[in-house]
Scaffold this active site. Structure first.
Site, mmCIF file in Angstrom:
data_model
loop_
_atom_site.group_PDB
_atom_site.id
_atom_site.type_symbol
_atom_site.label_atom_id
_atom_site.label_comp_id
_atom_site.label_asym_id
_atom_site.label_seq_id
_atom_site.Cartn_x
_atom_site.Cartn_y
_atom_site.Cartn_z
ATOM 1 N N ASP A 166 -4.185 6.405 0.194
ATOM 2 C CA ASP A 166 -3.106 7.259 -0.271
ATOM 3 C C ASP A 166 -2.037 6.361 -0.899
ATOM 4 O O ASP A 166 -2.119 5.129 -0.839
ATOM 5 C CB ASP A 166 -2.527 8.124 0.856
ATOM 6 C CG ASP A 166 -1.802 9.345 0.299
ATOM 7 O OD1 ASP A 166 -1.439 9.341 -0.898
ATOM 8 O OD2 ASP A 166 -1.573 10.304 1.054
HETATM 9 C C1 NOJ Z 1 0.702 11.144 -1.700
HETATM 10 C C2 NOJ Z 1 0.060 12.325 -1.046
HETATM 11 O O1 NOJ Z 1 -0.022 12.142 0.350
HETATM 12 C C3 NOJ Z 1 -1.345 12.626 -1.554
HETATM 13 O O2 NOJ Z 1 -1.752 13.875 -1.035
HETATM 14 C C4 NOJ Z 1 -1.385 12.609 -3.048
HETATM 15 O O3 NOJ Z 1 -2.674 12.936 -3.493
HETATM 16 C C5 NOJ Z 1 -0.963 11.227 -3.521
HETATM 17 N N1 NOJ Z 1 0.410 10.986 -3.105
HETATM 18 C C6 NOJ Z 1 -1.055 11.073 -5.028
HETATM 19 O O4 NOJ Z 1 -0.042 11.765 -5.641
#
Ligand code: NOJ
Length: 734
Positions: A291
């Site tokens: 993430d």
């Molecule tokens: C953080 C988030 O937790 C995740 O769900 C998302 O896909 C990513 N950022 C990318 O934007």
């Protein structure tokens, strides 16, 4: 930050040429060669630096998400593996892709990912609402439509579906998943994977799915985002892993490692979940992306002293691609030299990334088709799907004396509340590519659906969250002049989604007070609620004659709601998440394990222990009667199937769609099991006066078995119960 210039890549490329004999047209460029052979051919031509870039993702494009700060095109190395593409314009993608194809030695296309969570420009209801439709076919169609819109926007890969089982409504991300039940998350997760990926990833409008957040993120302590999660091995296996296993089996191309720390081992450094389970046991062939900044955050989580250590811990655990923090770019060559990571593992990770790029056909068609915006977004068919899905997601929670649909003697309706003319919050979180003007407000929806048959009076009444009561008077005046009051309340979109936790499930006091004031008019009150979580309705529920849960329905929410209020559509949604009576009841969910003492013991002294609305609750304008369940056998061997059938009659005056939820229970097992477990569901339309038969073929090994704390499935002999429509039928397994 280390920036890899074109010159640098050229030099490293030339060095690699010394070791690999090139033919005029390399095998990896041959469309008719097999994907594994193309991957292997390309891999052996690549330098270490080129490989490391393939394992790295940066951000690019417009950025409205504070969490995702974009980089300028010029700073992005042409050889980057992937970009988070925060745009719905294919032109920018193609410019960047041109740089990758022309300014790198090997011409490896970039993989463009984006958060297409519940649609791109055509915003569908939030995922939690979608689950309440109990219509996975419709969800699959919406995801396929979202994939097409995305592909035509230059997006190859979505960070969706989120299949985190969530049982704490304070956690804002409960809105992004399919509720509190593992099976429901599995079914809707599979439906969206199939919708996004189509029959083949190489199809013109398929995009790759990404299962997130792997794993256990939904157990965030106190509902606070990015928090620690205390998850026993047993719970990991029986609650959090099953949706991921189902979606991996369905062919999901990628997974995202989560932000949480699972009982001391962060998910993004968790060898057990990322490698032993996902890659070794489930044989997942795709790749894992971290993430956002999750690799660097291993330092915050207390398992790495510095970025370098965070890098090898994440990589060795099984995180193949590093999202935005550039730790792999900066540290991998040295980590390899120090033997902290191996060449074999780098090659494995790179092969996984390249494999997907070949599957998507990016080498053969690196550029997106460019169409005019009106030819690719918000097409009538997409809007229709958005409306159908919103209609089926809406849950009628209460309907005292059949207040709804509104009767012909109602000539004037007061539409009051901060949601009535809202066109932004109605979209929900993660709708960064949408435009407010795309959405239909509740006010517009009512105007369209009722035409001039009813007079609507409007007052905002109050804001979502303030102490200003000056708007109450106008609301009361409109209520006094109307036959019926519809109060449209709810949450702002930023109150849910990522970093959108709240300490309470109650709406802000001002909204509750508005309803108390309006109640004084003596007019019937219909509450319409728009939220990204289950709400605490302990004070509001007694004031309302009817309650309609709209969720955050997306671009067509206004008409979808108006159709239900008017009776053009019979509500068919049922809750995929329990509504606690008060926030203090959290966690409360239908599939809890049994208590040691029952009945009057162990209850709260101050409030009822039961929630306000259980999972599965949802009313209709018609009535259904369930006949006695018929089963093909009451006693079977472990490998024998049982067919259960129930006939449901529509005993009311209007046609409706009824979802039959089939649960099982196993009250005596060597590992205590949830009191009820959903194992199958089906939704069918039944005409007024008609009947439909619902069938559940029980395969004991699949439907009655359980899993132990090591992931081993087992099926014990003994008594099981099948629970459906208030009936309980005993089954014996020999
Ligand atoms: C953080 C988030 O937790 C995740 O769900 C998302 O896909 C990513 N950022 C990318 O934007």
């Amino acid at each position: 930050m280390k920036i890899y210039s074109y010159k640098f890549l050229l030099v490293s490329g030339l060095m690699a040429i010394g070791s690999v004999a090139f033919s005029q047209s390399p095998l990896y460029k041959n469309k008719s060669a097999s994907i594994p052979s193309r991957v292997q051919d390309l891999l052996k031509r690549m330098t270490l630096e080129e490989k490391v870039l393939q394992l790295s993702q940066l951000s690019f494009g417009n950025n409205t998400n504070a969490n995702n700060i974009g980089n300028k095109v010029k700073n992005i190395p042409a050889g980057i593996g992937s970009l988070i593409y925060n745009s719905d314009n294919p032109v920018y993608r193609n410019q960047m892709q041109k740089k990758a194809m022309e300014e790198t030695r090997l011409g490896i296309p970039i993989l463009f990912g984006n958060d297409v969570i519940h649609g791109l420009r055509t915003v569908y209801p939030i995922s939690l609402a979608q689950a309440c439709s109990w219509n996975p076919q419709l969800v699959q169609q919406a995801c396929a439509m979202a994939a097409k819109e995305s592909k035509l926007a230059g997006i190859d890969w979505t960070f969706s579906p989120m299949i985190d089982v969530a049982r704490d409504g304070r956690w804002g991300r409960i809105s992004e998943g399919y509720g509190e039940d593992p099976y429901t998350n599995a079914v809707f997760g599979v439906a969206s994977v199939k919708g996004y990926q189509g029959n083949h990833l190489s199809d013109s409008f398929s995009i790759a799915a990404c299962l997130k957040h792997y794993v256990g993120y939904g157990a965030s302590e106190g509902g606070r985002d990015y928090s620690y999660t205390e998850i026993s091995q047993q719970t990991l296996w029986d609650t959090y892993l099953p949706p991921f296993e189902a979606c991996v089996k369905a062919g999901a191309a990628t997974l995202m490692s989560s932000f949480n720390d699972i009982s001391g081992v962060p998910s993004s450094a968790n060898h057990y979940t990322l490698t032993e389970i996902l890659k070794d046991k489930w044989k997942h062939q795709g790749f894992v992306v971290s993430d956002w900044n999750a690799v660097e955050q291993l330092i915050n989580q207390g398992v790495a002293a510095n970025r370098k250590e965070a890098g090898y811990k994440a990589f060795n655990a099984g995180v193949d691609m590093d999202m935005v923090d550039k730790i792999y770019i900066e540290n991998m060559p040295q980590l390899l030299a120090e033997k902290k990571i191996t060449q074999a593992k780098i090659d494995d990770a790179v092969s996984r990334v390249l494999h997907l790029k070949f599957q998507l056909g990016l080498f053969d068609k690196p550029f997106a088709t460019v169409l005019e915006e009106n030819e690719r977004v918000l097409l009538p068919a997409s809007r229709k799907l958005a409306q159908d899905l919103a209609s089926e997601s809406i849950v009628l929670l209460k309907n005292k004396q059949q207040m709804l649909p509104i009767k012909s003697n109602i000539k004037s309706v007061a539409l009051i509340g901060p949601m009535v003319k809202d066109r932004s919050n109605i979209m929900g979180s993660w709708a960064f590519d949408s435009k407010d003007e795309d959405a239909e407000t509740i006010w517009e929806g009512f105007g369209k659906v009722f035409a001039n048959q009813v007079a609507f009076n409007y007052a905002k009444g109050c804001d979502f969250d303030s102490t200003d009561e000056s708007g109450f008077q106008a609301g009361i005046e409109q209520a006094n002049q109307s036959d019926l009051v519809i109060v449209c309340l709810g949450e702002k979109k930023k109150w849910s989604g990522e970093n959108g936790s709240r300490s309470t499930l109650a709406l802000p006091a001002i909204q509750e007070k508005l309803v108390m004031e309006l109640k004084k008019s003596g007019k019937p009150i219909v509450l319409v609620l728009s939220s990204g979580r289950p709400l605490e309705l302990v004070r509001l529920e007694p004031l309302a004659d009817a309650i309609v849960n709209l969720w955050q329905p997306g671009v067509q929410g206004g008409s979808a709601l108006a159709d239900i209020v008017k009776g053009n559509v019979n509500p068919s949604g049922k809750l995929a998440v329990t509504f606690p009576l008060t926030t203090g009841q959290i966690p409360t969910y239908y599939n809890m394990r049994p208590n040691s003492r029952t009945n009057t013991q162990g209850n709260y002294k101050d409030i009822s222990t039961a929630p306000l609305y259980w999972f599965g609750h949802g009313l209709s304008y018609t009535t259904y009667q369930y006949d006695s369940v018929k089963i093909s056998a009451t006693k079977v061997k472990k490998n024998e199937k049982i067919v259960a059938e129930v006939t449901v009659s529509n005993t009311g005056k209007v046609s409706g769609k009824e979802t039959v939820l089939w649960f099982i229970s196993n009250p005596a097992c060597s590992i205590s099991r949830p009191m009820k477990e959903l194992k199958y569901f089906e939704k069918k339309e039944i005409a007024a006066g008609g009947k439909a038969t619902y069938k559940f073929e029980i395969d004991p090994m699949r439907d009655l078995s359980f899993v132990d704390a090591t992931g081993k499935k087992f099926l014990e002999s003994g008594s099981y119960f099948l629970l459906v429509g208030g009936q309980k039928v005993k089954i014996e397994i020999e």
